[in-house]
Motif scaffolding. Structure first.
Motif, PDB file in Angstrom:
ATOM      1  N   SER A  48      -4.772   8.602 -12.780  1.00 22.07           N
ATOM      2  CA  SER A  48      -4.376   9.990 -12.845  1.00 22.07           C
ATOM      3  C   SER A  48      -4.663  10.785 -11.377  1.00 22.07           C
ATOM      4  CB  SER A  48      -4.920  10.909 -13.891  1.00 22.07           C
ATOM      5  OG  SER A  48      -4.656  12.059 -13.852  1.00 22.07           O
ATOM      6  N   ARG A  49      -3.709  11.193 -10.992  1.00 19.98           N
ATOM      7  CA  ARG A  49      -3.679  11.964  -9.468  1.00 19.98           C
ATOM      8  C   ARG A  49      -3.969  10.820  -8.392  1.00 19.98           C
ATOM      9  NH1 ARG A  49      -6.298  15.341 -13.047  1.00 19.98           N
ATOM     10  NH2 ARG A  49      -5.250  17.107 -13.435  1.00 19.98           N
ATOM     11  N   GLN A  50      -3.774   9.719  -8.652  1.00 20.03           N
ATOM     12  CA  GLN A  50      -4.040   8.848  -7.469  1.00 20.03           C
ATOM     13  C   GLN A  50      -2.787   8.004  -7.109  1.00 20.03           C
ATOM     14  OE1 GLN A  50      -7.282   5.939  -7.818  1.00 20.03           O
ATOM     15  NE2 GLN A  50      -8.583   7.460  -8.733  1.00 20.03           N
ATOM     16  N   ARG A  51      -2.708   7.296  -6.146  1.00 16.93           N
ATOM     17  CA  ARG A  51      -1.326   6.436  -5.498  1.00 16.93           C
ATOM     18  C   ARG A  51      -1.546   5.025  -6.362  1.00 16.93           C
ATOM     19  NH1 ARG A  51      -1.934   6.916   1.120  1.00 16.93           N
ATOM     20  NH2 ARG A  51      -2.073   9.156   1.020  1.00 16.93           N
ATOM     21  N   MET A 104      -1.242   4.332 -15.696  1.00 20.12           N
ATOM     22  CA  MET A 104       0.084   3.638 -15.727  1.00 20.12           C
ATOM     23  C   MET A 104      -0.174   2.267 -15.157  1.00 20.12           C
ATOM     24  SD  MET A 104       2.927   4.680 -16.961  1.00 20.12           S
ATOM     25  CE  MET A 104       4.455   4.360 -16.992  1.00 20.12           C
ATOM     26  N   TYR A 105       0.518   1.200 -16.004  1.00 26.73           N
ATOM     27  CA  TYR A 105       0.322  -0.147 -15.435  1.00 26.73           C
ATOM     28  C   TYR A 105       1.968  -0.466 -15.414  1.00 26.73           C
ATOM     29  CZ  TYR A 105      -4.485  -0.109 -16.516  1.00 26.73           C
ATOM     30  OH  TYR A 105      -5.789   0.047 -16.495  1.00 26.73           O
ATOM     31  N   HIS A 123       1.007  -1.035  -0.094  1.00 27.62           N
ATOM     32  CA  HIS A 123       0.081   0.099   0.086  1.00 27.62           C
ATOM     33  C   HIS A 123       0.954   1.246   0.017  1.00 27.62           C
ATOM     34  CE1 HIS A 123      -3.600  -2.330   0.945  1.00 27.62           C
ATOM     35  NE2 HIS A 123      -2.809  -3.230   1.650  1.00 27.62           N
ATOM     36  N   PHE A 124       0.824   1.847  -1.139  1.00 30.65           N
ATOM     37  CA  PHE A 124       1.702   3.103  -1.476  1.00 30.65           C
ATOM     38  C   PHE A 124       1.122   4.353  -0.904  1.00 30.65           C
ATOM     39  CE2 PHE A 124       5.179   1.603  -3.880  1.00 30.65           C
ATOM     40  CZ  PHE A 124       4.661   0.320  -4.207  1.00 30.65           C
ATOM     41  N   GLY A 125       2.187   5.272  -0.143  1.00 34.75           N
ATOM     42  CA  GLY A 125       2.166   6.633  -0.222  1.00 34.75           C
ATOM     43  C   GLY A 125       2.017   7.399  -1.283  1.00 34.75           C
ATOM     44  N   ASP A 126       1.597   8.820  -1.061  1.00 33.54           N
ATOM     45  CA  ASP A 126       1.928   9.618  -2.117  1.00 33.54           C
ATOM     46  C   ASP A 126       3.438  10.000  -2.603  1.00 33.54           C
ATOM     47  OD1 ASP A 126      -1.023  11.505  -1.029  1.00 33.54           O
ATOM     48  OD2 ASP A 126      -1.138   9.906  -2.576  1.00 33.54           O
ATOM     49  N   GLY A 127       4.104   9.912  -1.475  1.00 31.11           N
ATOM     50  CA  GLY A 127       5.688  10.180  -2.083  1.00 31.11           C
ATOM     51  C   GLY A 127       6.269  11.380  -1.516  1.00 31.11           C
TER      52      GLY A 127
END
Lengths: 113, 111
Positions: free
Chosen positions: B40-43, B84-85, A103-107
């Motif tokens: 787009s604009r998501q984690r 994006m994959y 589970h990733f953060g926004d960075g």
């Protein structure tokens, strides 16, 4: 739950300085991983920590270090910054080790001048 | 050393057309493979993993050990699939964990 949180969101440093990036995992997650993502590339694995111990390390120089605290939050430290360290640094958490969804953060966007 | 190759940087299809995003891997052991997606604009988020053998948002991926591939497929693409994959390969052994991502494929689904 806010998910994985990272701070700061943006950072500007100059060459030779050091930086500390912070990550708070999802509640209940015991593993934290760090990734570097440069423009046009996929995330590149830096470290994984589980139960406060390093469990994996990518191909990064010793200038990169990390640690995990008893509350499972984590810090990534980079010393002697180079222009090439400019990138998005992502933190990810998972419940455990092995075949777990990350589970990733926004960075944190790090720019080196 | 483990490696993940996504040969297409960009892929453009029309809505309703089939889509296949290619992923090839290099790994001597038994692979654990994932597809991650970033809208787009998501984690960045997990789309699916091969061990689950499930279909998420109409996408499936089959592990072909002979061809060392884990291609992502969907029979009828939707505009909301534009994203994006990333294909990713996990090695997990003792204190030597590593998750390797490919460079990614940007999918655009045109109306």
């Amino acid at each position: 739950d806010a998910g994985v949180t990272q701070s700061p969101t943006h950072l500007i440093k100059t060459r030779g300085q050091h930086v500390t990036l912070r990550c708070s995992p999802i509640s209940g997650h015991k593993s934290v991983s760090w990734y570097q993502q440069v423009l046009g590339q996929g995330p590149q694995f830096i470290f994984q920590y589980y139960e406060k111990e390093e469990r994996g390390r990518g191909n990064f120089p010793d200038r990169f270090s990390a640690r995990q605290f008893p509350n499972y939050s984590s810090e990534l430290n980079v010393n002697a910054l180079l222009l090439g360290d400019s990138a998005l640094y992502l933190c990810a958490s998972s419940f455990g080790l092995g075949n777990q969804p990350q589970h990733f953060g926004d960075g944190t966007r790090l720019s080196i001048l | 050393a483990q490696r993940v190759t996504q040969p297409e940087k960009l892929l453009s299809v029309f809505k309703g057309a089939p889509v296949e995003l290619k992923c090839n891997y290099s790994y001597s052991g038994s692979p654990e493979l994932f597809w991650y997606v970033q809208y787009s604009r998501q984690r960045l988020q997990l789309l699916l993993r091969h061990i689950s053998r499930e279909s998420i948002k109409g996408f499936t991926a089959d592990l072909n050990k002979g061809e060392t591939s884990f291609h992502l497929k969907k029979p009828f693409a939707q505009e909301e699939d534009s994203a994006m994959y990333y294909c990713a390969l996990e090695f997990s052994g003792g204190s030597n964990y590593k998750l390797t991502f490919g460079k990614g494929t940007l999918l655009t689904v045109n109306p």
